[in-house]
Design a protein around this motif. Structure first.
Motif, PDB file in Angstrom:
ATOM      1  N   PRO A  99     -16.734  16.020  15.107  1.00 37.99           N
ATOM      2  CA  PRO A  99     -17.808  16.292  14.134  1.00 37.99           C
ATOM      3  C   PRO A  99     -19.106  15.630  14.140  1.00 37.99           C
ATOM      4  O   PRO A  99     -18.875  14.542  14.100  1.00 37.99           O
ATOM      5  N   PRO A 100     -20.411  16.274  14.137  1.00 37.50           N
ATOM      6  CA  PRO A 100     -21.502  15.821  14.618  1.00 37.50           C
ATOM      7  C   PRO A 100     -21.750  14.358  13.532  1.00 37.50           C
ATOM      8  O   PRO A 100     -21.449  14.765  12.237  1.00 37.50           O
ATOM      9  N   ASN A 101     -22.165  13.353  13.997  1.00 35.25           N
ATOM     10  CA  ASN A 101     -22.740  12.251  13.166  1.00 35.25           C
ATOM     11  C   ASN A 101     -21.269  11.649  12.325  1.00 35.25           C
ATOM     12  O   ASN A 101     -21.562  11.230  11.203  1.00 35.25           O
ATOM     13  N   SER A 102     -20.190  11.906  12.571  1.00 41.00           N
ATOM     14  CA  SER A 102     -18.806  11.466  11.808  1.00 41.00           C
ATOM     15  C   SER A 102     -18.459  10.269  12.530  1.00 41.00           C
ATOM     16  O   SER A 102     -17.768   9.452  11.775  1.00 41.00           O
ATOM     17  N   LEU A 103     -19.168   9.745  13.596  1.00 43.39           N
ATOM     18  CA  LEU A 103     -18.406   8.406  14.173  1.00 43.39           C
ATOM     19  C   LEU A 103     -19.626   7.527  14.421  1.00 43.39           C
ATOM     20  O   LEU A 103     -19.998   6.898  15.210  1.00 43.39           O
ATOM     21  N   VAL A 104     -20.600   7.518  13.393  1.00 39.97           N
ATOM     22  CA  VAL A 104     -21.641   6.658  13.161  1.00 39.97           C
ATOM     23  C   VAL A 104     -21.754   5.711  12.079  1.00 39.97           C
ATOM     24  O   VAL A 104     -21.566   6.117  10.870  1.00 39.97           O
ATOM     25  N   THR A 130     -20.716  10.641   7.331  1.00 33.58           N
ATOM     26  CA  THR A 130     -21.844  11.588   7.406  1.00 33.58           C
ATOM     27  C   THR A 130     -22.761  11.780   6.440  1.00 33.58           C
ATOM     28  O   THR A 130     -24.033  11.919   6.629  1.00 33.58           O
ATOM     29  N   ASN A 131     -22.144  12.294   5.227  1.00 39.32           N
ATOM     30  CA  ASN A 131     -23.138  12.548   4.295  1.00 39.32           C
ATOM     31  C   ASN A 131     -24.000  11.618   3.840  1.00 39.32           C
ATOM     32  O   ASN A 131     -25.230  12.032   3.478  1.00 39.32           O
ATOM     33  N   GLU A 132     -23.491  10.520   3.859  1.00 36.51           N
ATOM     34  CA  GLU A 132     -24.328   9.260   3.524  1.00 36.51           C
ATOM     35  C   GLU A 132     -25.432   9.245   4.233  1.00 36.51           C
ATOM     36  O   GLU A 132     -26.597   9.343   3.949  1.00 36.51           O
ATOM     37  N   LEU A 133     -25.423   9.253   5.472  1.00 38.01           N
ATOM     38  CA  LEU A 133     -26.407   9.241   6.587  1.00 38.01           C
ATOM     39  C   LEU A 133     -27.249  10.363   6.463  1.00 38.01           C
ATOM     40  O   LEU A 133     -28.581   9.974   6.596  1.00 38.01           O
ATOM     41  N   LEU A 134     -26.722  11.698   6.083  1.00 38.76           N
ATOM     42  CA  LEU A 134     -27.662  12.660   6.346  1.00 38.76           C
ATOM     43  C   LEU A 134     -28.609  12.953   4.868  1.00 38.76           C
ATOM     44  O   LEU A 134     -29.438  13.490   4.847  1.00 38.76           O
ATOM     45  N   LYS A 135     -28.120  11.808   3.905  1.00 38.15           N
ATOM     46  CA  LYS A 135     -28.847  11.894   2.837  1.00 38.15           C
ATOM     47  C   LYS A 135     -30.294  11.560   3.061  1.00 38.15           C
ATOM     48  O   LYS A 135     -31.482  12.033   2.430  1.00 38.15           O
ATOM     49  N   ASN A 136     -30.469  10.773   4.098  1.00 33.08           N
ATOM     50  CA  ASN A 136     -31.879  10.300   4.512  1.00 33.08           C
ATOM     51  C   ASN A 136     -32.548  11.181   5.370  1.00 33.08           C
ATOM     52  O   ASN A 136     -33.875  10.975   5.534  1.00 33.08           O
TER      53      ASN A 136
END
Lengths: 463, 108
Positions: free
Chosen positions: A33-38, B71-77
């Motif tokens: 899933p996008p941006n899950s391995l970041v 993912t959620n934490e990162l996308l908060k920005n």
């Protein structure tokens, strides 16, 4: 018209096969899933620092050794600056000044005139191998005029292998890359599957007249398979020759290969020469590698990469494997090439040889001419073969014992291919394919044929 | 030796900095003069030091998965997002050429 000498060099990026990324602990995996391995570092959030993954260093050393390089016991990391949405830090950590390995070579083979039996060995010099970060992925949404960014790939470890411009055509470039791919897969340092972006190739192409200086070169990108690599390189060589013969000039530009049209086109978004403002990576000390002699006493081996230890554990490279196959089984060099060229085929061949009395020189024909063409026709890999090595060996034994003819054997194989679970012997009995050995029975059959064709017999006797 | 407008323009393009006014440019000139003092030292036969960390040990990490899945934490920005992707403009938007942008450098 004076002859043209094409010059081809390659820059190959191989994704390192590791669990986690080069400088962070997030996972390396294709299709998630996008941006899950970041991790925070991969997203370039402030306050994060790079921490080097030992496995990536080992992969680079293995690859350097396999390509006859000198391993630099001290190598350095640098920052290469440019702006792009999939490069969150605004720079890539790479090794520009002193890479981990330099001055190697790769030998590869070419068929002359497409004849497998006439092979020539060529060598290409490896300028260097460097460790660097991969960038994230951009998905261009032209309808909404935006780019969607997935950073799963950002920070994955890459080995950049630079091949000197020792090649002269698409075929050579393709053969060199194919051999590199096999070497990487044998080492396990990269799975090197081009379709999954684990192996990316950029070609540098120029042409000149013999005795004159090298011409202006173009860089060709967006090459997605080995077949397309050959096409792209050959197209670009032709394009440059035509352009120059028509009095034009070659621009030092980056072009993209368009697979559908089979041509190269200038790439937008690449304005002029880039100034990357290389600087030392301030957060990483030099990378020091050791060998048996220089290894300090009382070291924690988790903190040490020993070049000699890695050298001792290198597996047989493809060229060595081929030579061993030729020696052990008495097959021809081109046979060993074909065996190594197909994943799992060598193992299959060896398993059949183990289980049959037929000589390897005969078995190889069945493997390469019969089995392989079945697999290709049905687009199957060796692992997916409905006929196992056990079944094939069983069949070849019947042939070897002269219980069936070669033609009959092919018929049996066709039946076996259906994968209905029958044994070769069962099929032979079912279809009455046994060779008749009994002299009297043979005489009776011949006589019956002659009796049934009286007219034809008379014609023959009369001449 | 003054830094030319071409170089200043080039720097503004590369680093997306804005020298803004004469004071900004003078600050750059002073920084260059300060760094130029290095040239007064005779470094013949001396290996350059490129990092104060050169005697430190580069720590090597085990190849274990220990991070990610946030993912959620990162996308908060993210100012804009689509499903779980960050949204960016369609391509790099280059800084307009010197003649076409309002910058103090124009007048120099």
């Amino acid at each position: 018209l004076a002859p043209w000498v094409p010059v081809v060099g390659l820059e190959i990026h191989a994704q390192i096969s590791s669990n986690s990324k080069l400088f962070s602990g997030s996972q390396v995996q294709f299709a998630a899933p996008p941006n899950s391995l970041v991790s925070f570092f991969d997203a370039s959030l402030p306050g994060t620092l790079p921490v080097l993954n030992r496995r990536c260093v080992e992969a680079a050393v293995m690859t350097g050794l396999a390509l006859n390089c000198s391993i630099n016991k001290k190598s350095l990391f640098d920052r290469k600056h440019y702006f792009y949405a999939d490069l969150p830090a605004g720079y890539q950590i790479t090794q520009q000044r002193v890479p981990i390995a330099v001055n190697g070579s790769l030998s590869y083979n070419l068929c002359i005139d497409n004849k497998m039996s006439q092979m020539v060995t060529k060598t290409v010099r490896i300028k260097q191998i460097q460790l660097e970060q991969d960038s994230g992925k951009s998905l261009h949404d032209d309808t909404r005029s935006q780019t969607l960014v997935d950073l799963n790939r950002a920070g994955v470890g890459l080995m950049e292998v630079v091949m000197e411009p020792d090649m002269c055509c698409g075929e050579e470039a393709a053969a060199a890359v194919r051999e590199l791919q096999l070497i990487l897969q044998t080492l396990g340092s990269s799975q090197a599957v081009m379709a999954e972006g684990q192996l990316r190739v950029d070609a540098n192409v120029s042409v000149h007249h013999p005795g004159e200086p090298y011409g202006v070169r173009t860089e060709v990108k967006n090459i997605n398979s080995i077949r397309f690599l050959a096409k792209a390189v050959d197209y670009e060589i032709q394009r440059q020759i035509e352009e120059l013969e028509n009095g034009g000039t070659i621009l030092n530009e980056t072009r993209a290969f368009d697979a559908k049209l089979g041509c190269t086109v200038p790439m937008r978004d690449k304005e002029g020469k880039q100034d990357y403002r290389f600087m030392p990576e301030p957060n990483l000390p030099p990378l020091i590698l050791y060998d048996a002699k220089s290894l300090p006493a009382n070291t924690n081996h988790q903190q040490v990469v020993n070049i000699d230890w890695i050298h001792e554990r290198l597996p047989d490279l493809p060229s060595v494997k081929r030579a061993k196959l030729v020696e052990q089984y008495g097959i021809l060099p081109e046979h060993s090439f074909a065996l190594l060229n197909e994943d799992g085929l060598t193992e299959f061949f060896e398993n059949v040889v183990k289980q049959t009395q037929m000589k390897p020189k005969k078995v190889i024909g069945w493997i390469l001419n019969v089995l392989l063409s079945y697999l290709k026709q049905h687009s199957l890999t060796v692992k997916e073969s409905p006929v196992s090595s056990f079944l094939l060996a069983d069949l070849l034994n019947l042939l070897e014992k002269k219980e069936i003819s070669s033609t009959a054997a092919k018929q049996v194989l066709a039946e076996l291919w259906k994968g209905e679970g029958k044994t070769p012997l069962e099929i032979v009995k079912e279809k009455k394919l046994e060779l008749i050995q009994d002299q009297k029975e043979l005489e009776q059959i011949c006589q019956a044929v002659i009796d049934g064709q009286e007219n034809e017999v008379i014609m023959m006797v009369l001449g | 030796q003054k830094v030319t407008v071409e170089v200043l323009d080039h720097l503004e393009h590369l680093a997306l900095v804005d020298f803004r006014d004469a004071e900004g440019v003078e600050r750059l000139q002073k920084a260059i003069r300060f760094a130029d003092q290095l040239r007064e030292v005779n470094t013949d036969g001396v290996e350059p030091m490129d990092s104060v960390l050169e005697d430190r040990c580069l720590y090597l990490r085990e190849d274990d998965v220990t991070e990610g899945n946030c993912t959620n934490e990162l996308l908060k920005n993210a100012r804009e997002k689509v499903e779980e992707y960050f949204v960016a403009p369609p391509g790099n938007i280059p800084l307009p050429k010197l003649e076409e942008r309002e910058t103090f450098l124009q007048g120099s």
